[in-house]
Enzyme design. Structure first.
Site, PDB file in Angstrom:
ATOM      1  N   ARG A  42      66.507 -37.513-103.044  1.00  0.00           N
ATOM      2  CA  ARG A  42      65.585 -38.014-102.027  1.00  0.00           C
ATOM      3  C   ARG A  42      65.153 -39.423-102.402  1.00  0.00           C
ATOM      4  NH1 ARG A  42      67.296 -34.533 -99.295  1.00  0.00           N
ATOM      5  NH2 ARG A  42      66.219 -32.677 -98.482  1.00  0.00           N
ATOM      6  N   HIS A  52      72.981 -41.277 -95.959  1.00  0.00           N
ATOM      7  CA  HIS A  52      72.632 -39.859 -96.187  1.00  0.00           C
ATOM      8  C   HIS A  52      73.789 -38.940 -95.788  1.00  0.00           C
ATOM      9  CE1 HIS A  52      68.946 -37.068 -96.707  1.00  0.00           C
ATOM     10  NE2 HIS A  52      70.051 -36.401 -96.975  1.00  0.00           N
TER      11      HIS A  52
END
Lengths: 296, 296
Positions: free
Chosen positions: A211, A259
């Site tokens: 993250r 991502h």
């Protein structure tokens, strides 16, 4: 058995179809925000990025399945989550292989200096460079969960384990390549700040597939500009999509991907969740139930 | 026992030192072009890119060891090579691992579309792309020697073998990624010309870690410009260093590295050659003796 499905993207229909195939005995209902004031009653919820108002109404379900490996986006709602309902995250479901591919590619790119050769080629330069040596190129994987273990398998033998914050500095000092695969929790948020990143050896590399909030982004940039960190491959960011004016875009030693290191595979995920629902229906225990006190 | 060492680079001293360590009973002599009119007498020669004039004088040695895996640069001298002296090439000697790393990196880069993401990032663009599927991404390795086998091991299970020119077209039609690892011989020179490269599936990728002369370079460029070939990663070229005016430098879909996919590792190579010399001294047969009729 009634399953309520929520996802804000265009894939909801395909997920519903796959669930109907895998669990023909179930009644699958899609829910959309604003579609109705009340949620239809259901036994299980399968969600992706749901609104807090929806979660509040799920106090009667037997389990909430989150269709991702990290549940930080769910747990952030805190009290909106019914306290006694189990939250179940995805296990591997095809993501481990993808992450292993991503990390292996990035590690090889740095180890074999393909980043340097690419920079040379852009200038039309032909210069063989001294090779890095394996003994000076140890790889530190932060986070030894299901996905971290798959990545370690792909990187090969010779694993030394460290645990807890007391061993963190020793671990960082020995990691020429730092691969972050931690879950995001209050304990791991901002873990990789200036002092931690400075503990990495000179000319270290950072790979982040966990993250964005694990890393203090301005600190990383400062340490790259200073030359202490030689390069970073980042798949996750504080704000996604990474804003156009973000300075990372301008730094050639930072490799940015949107991502994609491990995307949720619909069929594998539906099969896994369907199996867990059958287990729960039969009174069996299931894996991947989130421990809310740990945050993953 | 006398060993004559020749290499035109700055490493000759280090090779001599390593041989003295590994074979303390041997008398190691370095030879430089122009150093003397006559070669000192010797039992074995260990050479890298030697001049034809030197080879002609090696008619009395028991073997000529070439410190590379490909011997095309030696065999091209034809009759200058004493016909009855065995030419011995390097076996793996640490090169297989390096080639496997190189090829695995390039394959993952194409399979996971890191080349596309890199092009996007250069424009500040954040767009997740559809993933390639493994079933549409079969990898064809041309050349199943010591190094080719190592590369196949790294790429994982599921190998189908083809052999001979009759099966070549079927092989090419099924290879979304073509990895060239052939030895360069009169039979394989220019093998990958326009017609062969056109047999690859639409949007194929080419990885060349063998020799530049295997590929008709203008044909490859034409097929990349037309979009039939989606990209190429090339470590070897007709002329090395690749001339500054070569059009490959200007083509973003061609990734250029300066002949570094597998470098000769001095210590591993000296250990291997020393072992072979001991075997020959003891009357044992050794591996990697070149079959001049095959050219490798």
């Amino acid at each position: 058995m009634r399953i309520l499905l929520y996802r804000p993207d265009s894939e909801a229909q395909a997920w519903t179809a796959d669930f109907s195939k895998m669990l023909p005995e179930a009644d699958i209902t899609q829910w959309r925000e604003g579609a109705s004031d009340k949620l239809p009653p259901c036994d299980y919820a399968v969600v992706w990025a749901p609104p807090a108002a929806m979660l509040r109404e799920l106090a009667e379900v037997k389990a909430i399945f989150h269709t991702g490996a990290g549940v930080d986006a769910l747990l952030k709602f805190g009290d909106a989550l019914p306290a006694h309902v189990p939250i179940v995250r995805l296990g591997d479901a095809g993501m481990g292989v993808q992450m292993a591919e991503y990390v292996l590619h990035a590690v090889l790119r740095y180890f074999r200096r393909f980043d340097d050769y690419e920079a040379q080629a852009r200038k039309g330069e032909w210069t063989p460079l001294p090779q890095h040596r394996k003994e000076n190129f140890s790889i530190g994987v932060l986070g030894m969960g299901v996905l971290g273990s798959r990545v370690l398998d792909a990187l090969g033998p010779g694993v030394q384990c460290f645990s807890g914050t007391t061993e963190l500095e020793t671990f960082l000092r020995g990691s020429r390549v730092l691969v972050n695969m931690l879950p995001l929790t209050p304990e791991t948020s901002n873990l990789l700040d200036r002092s931690r990143l400075s503990a990495l050896p000179h000319q270290a590399y950072v790979i982040n597939v966990a993250r964005g909030a694990h890393i203090a982004e301005p600190d990383l940039l400062t340490l790259i500009k200073s030359g202490h960190i030689a390069g970073a491959t980042l798949d996750v960011f504080r704000n996604e999509p990474l804003p156009v004016q973000h300075p990372f875009w301008q730094e050639p030693r930072i490799t940015i991907t949107p991502h994609i290191s491990a995307t949720t595979l619909r069929q594998e995920s539906v099969a896994q969740i369907a199996g867990k629902i059958r287990d729960l229906q039969a009174g069996r225990t299931i894996a991947d139930v989130v421990d809310r006190s740990r945050g993953y």
